[in-house]
Scaffold this motif. Structure first.
Motif, PDB file in Angstrom:
ATOM      1  N   LYS A 179       0.830  -1.213   0.000  1.00 40.61           N
ATOM      2  CA  LYS A 179       0.000   0.000   0.000  1.00 40.61           C
ATOM      3  C   LYS A 179       0.862   1.260   0.000  1.00 40.61           C
ATOM      4  O   LYS A 179       0.464   2.290  -0.563  1.00 40.61           O
ATOM      5  N   ALA A 180       2.039   1.177   0.610  1.00 41.18           N
ATOM      6  CA  ALA A 180       2.967   2.313   0.566  1.00 41.18           C
ATOM      7  C   ALA A 180       3.461   2.536  -0.858  1.00 41.18           C
ATOM      8  O   ALA A 180       3.591   3.681  -1.323  1.00 41.18           O
ATOM      9  N   LEU A 181       3.713   1.438  -1.586  1.00 39.47           N
ATOM     10  CA  LEU A 181       4.107   1.540  -2.994  1.00 39.47           C
ATOM     11  C   LEU A 181       2.994   2.178  -3.815  1.00 39.47           C
ATOM     12  O   LEU A 181       3.249   3.022  -4.677  1.00 39.47           O
ATOM     13  N   PHE A 182       1.759   1.760  -3.533  1.00 39.42           N
ATOM     14  CA  PHE A 182       0.627   2.313  -4.270  1.00 39.42           C
ATOM     15  C   PHE A 182       0.446   3.800  -3.970  1.00 39.42           C
ATOM     16  O   PHE A 182       0.183   4.606  -4.866  1.00 39.42           O
ATOM     17  N   THR A 183       0.594   4.173  -2.712  1.00 38.12           N
ATOM     18  CA  THR A 183       0.470   5.585  -2.325  1.00 38.12           C
ATOM     19  C   THR A 183       1.473   6.443  -3.084  1.00 38.12           C
ATOM     20  O   THR A 183       1.167   7.563  -3.501  1.00 38.12           O
ATOM     21  N   ALA A 184       2.666   5.903  -3.306  1.00 36.46           N
ATOM     22  CA  ALA A 184       3.698   6.641  -4.045  1.00 36.46           C
ATOM     23  C   ALA A 184       3.264   6.905  -5.484  1.00 36.46           C
ATOM     24  O   ALA A 184       3.664   7.909  -6.093  1.00 36.46           O
ATOM     25  N   LEU A 185       2.415   6.036  -6.040  1.00 39.06           N
ATOM     26  CA  LEU A 185       1.945   6.213  -7.415  1.00 39.06           C
ATOM     27  C   LEU A 185       0.885   7.310  -7.518  1.00 39.06           C
ATOM     28  O   LEU A 185       0.543   7.743  -8.616  1.00 39.06           O
ATOM     29  N   LEU A 186       0.388   7.771  -6.379  1.00 39.54           N
ATOM     30  CA  LEU A 186      -0.599   8.854  -6.355  1.00 39.54           C
ATOM     31  C   LEU A 186       0.039  10.207  -6.054  1.00 39.54           C
ATOM     32  O   LEU A 186      -0.634  11.231  -6.082  1.00 39.54           O
ATOM     33  N   ASP A 187       1.328  10.184  -5.782  1.00 37.83           N
ATOM     34  CA  ASP A 187       2.053  11.394  -5.366  1.00 37.83           C
ATOM     35  C   ASP A 187       2.376  12.269  -6.571  1.00 37.83           C
ATOM     36  O   ASP A 187       3.008  11.824  -7.527  1.00 37.83           O
ATOM     37  N   ARG A 188       1.963  13.554  -6.525  1.00 36.85           N
ATOM     38  CA  ARG A 188       2.262  14.491  -7.607  1.00 36.85           C
ATOM     39  C   ARG A 188       3.745  14.813  -7.692  1.00 36.85           C
ATOM     40  O   ARG A 188       4.240  15.288  -8.713  1.00 36.85           O
ATOM     41  N   GLU A 189       4.480  14.544  -6.611  1.00 31.88           N
ATOM     42  CA  GLU A 189       5.927  14.786  -6.584  1.00 31.88           C
ATOM     43  C   GLU A 189       6.688  13.467  -6.676  1.00 31.88           C
ATOM     44  O   GLU A 189       7.733  13.292  -6.069  1.00 31.88           O
ATOM     45  N   MET A 190       6.189  12.555  -7.455  1.00 31.41           N
ATOM     46  CA  MET A 190       6.747  11.213  -7.592  1.00 31.41           C
ATOM     47  C   MET A 190       8.232  11.239  -7.959  1.00 31.41           C
ATOM     48  O   MET A 190       8.652  11.999  -8.833  1.00 31.41           O
ATOM     49  N   GLU A 191       9.002  10.399  -7.289  1.00 31.31           N
ATOM     50  CA  GLU A 191      10.419  10.282  -7.600  1.00 31.31           C
ATOM     51  C   GLU A 191      10.597   9.624  -8.968  1.00 31.31           C
ATOM     52  O   GLU A 191       9.757   8.838  -9.418  1.00 31.31           O
ATOM     53  N   GLU A 192      11.718   9.929  -9.632  1.00 28.22           N
ATOM     54  CA  GLU A 192      11.929   9.428 -10.989  1.00 28.22           C
ATOM     55  C   GLU A 192      12.006   7.906 -11.035  1.00 28.22           C
ATOM     56  O   GLU A 192      11.469   7.281 -11.965  1.00 28.22           O
ATOM     57  N   ASP A 193      12.638   7.285 -10.071  1.00 24.55           N
ATOM     58  CA  ASP A 193      12.736   5.822 -10.085  1.00 24.55           C
ATOM     59  C   ASP A 193      11.366   5.176  -9.907  1.00 24.55           C
ATOM     60  O   ASP A 193      11.098   4.100 -10.446  1.00 24.55           O
ATOM     61  N   THR A 194      10.485   5.843  -9.166  1.00 18.24           N
ATOM     62  CA  THR A 194       9.111   5.348  -9.009  1.00 18.24           C
ATOM     63  C   THR A 194       8.353   5.470 -10.319  1.00 18.24           C
ATOM     64  O   THR A 194       7.625   4.548 -10.722  1.00 18.24           O
ATOM     65  N   LEU A 195       8.541   6.596 -11.006  1.00 16.74           N
ATOM     66  CA  LEU A 195       7.869   6.809 -12.292  1.00 16.74           C
ATOM     67  C   LEU A 195       8.299   5.750 -13.310  1.00 16.74           C
ATOM     68  O   LEU A 195       7.463   5.198 -14.038  1.00 16.74           O
ATOM     69  N   VAL A 196       9.593   5.463 -13.350  1.00 10.98           N
ATOM     70  CA  VAL A 196      10.120   4.502 -14.320  1.00 10.98           C
ATOM     71  C   VAL A 196       9.486   3.131 -14.138  1.00 10.98           C
ATOM     72  O   VAL A 196       9.188   2.427 -15.119  1.00 10.98           O
ATOM     73  N   SER A 197       9.251   2.736 -12.909  1.00 14.09           N
ATOM     74  CA  SER A 197       8.709   1.399 -12.633  1.00 14.09           C
ATOM     75  C   SER A 197       7.220   1.421 -12.299  1.00 14.09           C
ATOM     76  O   SER A 197       6.662   0.414 -11.857  1.00 14.09           O
ATOM     77  N   SER A 198       6.562   2.565 -12.538  1.00 13.38           N
ATOM     78  CA  SER A 198       5.181   2.746 -12.086  1.00 13.38           C
ATOM     79  C   SER A 198       4.199   1.740 -12.682  1.00 13.38           C
ATOM     80  O   SER A 198       3.366   1.169 -11.961  1.00 13.38           O
ATOM     81  N   LEU A 199       4.272   1.508 -13.985  1.00 17.44           N
ATOM     82  CA  LEU A 199       3.329   0.580 -14.602  1.00 17.44           C
ATOM     83  C   LEU A 199       3.567  -0.849 -14.127  1.00 17.44           C
ATOM     84  O   LEU A 199       2.621  -1.609 -13.901  1.00 17.44           O
ATOM     85  N   GLN A 200       4.824  -1.205 -13.971  1.00 19.66           N
ATOM     86  CA  GLN A 200       5.143  -2.541 -13.474  1.00 19.66           C
ATOM     87  C   GLN A 200       4.599  -2.732 -12.059  1.00 19.66           C
ATOM     88  O   GLN A 200       3.976  -3.753 -11.747  1.00 19.66           O
ATOM     89  N   GLU A 201       4.817  -1.730 -11.208  1.00 23.04           N
ATOM     90  CA  GLU A 201       4.356  -1.835  -9.829  1.00 23.04           C
ATOM     91  C   GLU A 201       2.830  -1.871  -9.756  1.00 23.04           C
ATOM     92  O   GLU A 201       2.245  -2.641  -8.987  1.00 23.04           O
ATOM     93  N   LEU A 202       2.180  -1.043 -10.581  1.00 21.58           N
ATOM     94  CA  LEU A 202       0.717  -1.015 -10.562  1.00 21.58           C
ATOM     95  C   LEU A 202       0.140  -2.357 -11.003  1.00 21.58           C
ATOM     96  O   LEU A 202      -0.815  -2.863 -10.401  1.00 21.58           O
ATOM     97  N   THR A 203       0.708  -2.944 -12.047  1.00 22.68           N
ATOM     98  CA  THR A 203       0.205  -4.240 -12.517  1.00 22.68           C
ATOM     99  C   THR A 203       0.461  -5.325 -11.478  1.00 22.68           C
ATOM    100  O   THR A 203      -0.384  -6.214 -11.277  1.00 22.68           O
ATOM    101  N   GLU A 204       1.594  -5.269 -10.802  1.00 20.23           N
ATOM    102  CA  GLU A 204       1.890  -6.267  -9.772  1.00 20.23           C
ATOM    103  C   GLU A 204       0.899  -6.171  -8.613  1.00 20.23           C
ATOM    104  O   GLU A 204       0.424  -7.191  -8.096  1.00 20.23           O
ATOM    105  N   LEU A 205       0.564  -4.943  -8.224  1.00 12.23           N
ATOM    106  CA  LEU A 205      -0.387  -4.750  -7.122  1.00 12.23           C
ATOM    107  C   LEU A 205      -1.784  -5.229  -7.518  1.00 12.23           C
ATOM    108  O   LEU A 205      -2.485  -5.855  -6.709  1.00 12.23           O
ATOM    109  N   LEU A 206      -2.183  -4.943  -8.744  1.00 16.55           N
ATOM    110  CA  LEU A 206      -3.494  -5.409  -9.215  1.00 16.55           C
ATOM    111  C   LEU A 206      -3.539  -6.932  -9.295  1.00 16.55           C
ATOM    112  O   LEU A 206      -4.560  -7.554  -8.969  1.00 16.55           O
ATOM    113  N   GLU A 207      -2.431  -7.538  -9.706  1.00 22.09           N
ATOM    114  CA  GLU A 207      -2.386  -8.999  -9.796  1.00 22.09           C
ATOM    115  C   GLU A 207      -2.481  -9.630  -8.411  1.00 22.09           C
ATOM    116  O   GLU A 207      -3.155 -10.655  -8.228  1.00 22.09           O
TER     117      GLU A 207
END
Length: 208
Positions: free
Chosen positions: A164-192
């Motif tokens: 849930k902390a990973l997911f919260t980071a995907l909602l952050d308007r000030e998202m870190e670049e490393d989070t942005l790079v892996s955002s779709l991968q992380e979102l799909t993993e959480l949904l799975e």
């Protein structure tokens, strides 16, 4: 190359064609032309004329690949097709959207695949910036928007506090670049994890 007059005449011809080729509802209403509309649900629910391309769904499933690339000319309807795919596969879809369309005739396929998958769907066509920082900000907004669409993940009893902390980071308007790079991968993993089902990812205008 079509001039403005030619385009106008083509719309007039198409309008007349609708009156003789099935462009009328059972209530006798003339279907509207979906000029500039690329949302499948809106077209189907608000009685816009729709050229049935749902056979594409059948073709994709019969020629299954982990990655499918659609290369078609501009204005071919790729965005509308992507929208159609999302509404077909996504969990919780309205099955009435596909009534009387080609795909609805394949009952076995619909029973097996319609509304059975979590879907991540983004379009990069709005990314138009004159600097890296502006483009990055626009990408973050896209990820934020898709994240908000699946905010139910915050209440999932299948996700850990770390998830849930990973997911919260995907909602952050000030998202870190490393989070942005892996955002779709992380979102799909959480949904799975939440659904226990593989995720379909749709990316429109990937080559923006």
């Amino acid at each position: 190359y079509l001039t403005g007059q030619m385009i106008k005449l083509s719309y007039i011809y198409f309008y007349l064609l609708l009156q003789t080729e099935g462009g009328i509802t059972e209530m006798g209403e003339l279907l509207k032309l979906p000029v500039g509309i690329d949302d499948f649900e809106k077209i189907r629910k608000e009685k816009f004329y729709y050229v049935d391309k749902t056979k594409l769904i059948e073709q994709i499933l019969e020629q299954w690949g982990e990655v499918n690339l659609f290369t078609r000319p501009r204005r071919f309807g790729k965005t509308l097709n992507m929208s159609m795919l999302r509404y077909f596969f996504e969990i919780g879809t309205d099955v009435k959207l596909f009534e009387e369309l080609f795909i609805a005739q394949n009952h076995e396929l619909c029973e097996k695949y319609m509304g059975k998958y979590p879907v991540v769907s983004i379009s990069l066509k709005s990314i138009n910036a004159d600097s890296y920082s502006k483009a990055k900000a626009q990408l973050i907004k896209l990820v934020n928007r898709e994240g908000r669409r699946v905010q139910f993940l915050m209440d999932s009893d299948r996700l850990t506090a770390v998830d849930k902390a990973l997911f919260t980071a995907l909602l952050d308007r000030e998202m870190e670049e490393d989070t942005l790079v892996s955002s779709l991968q992380e979102l799909t993993e959480l949904l799975e994890i939440h659904f226990g089902q593989q995720v379909i990812v749709l990316i429109d205008e990937y080559d923006v």
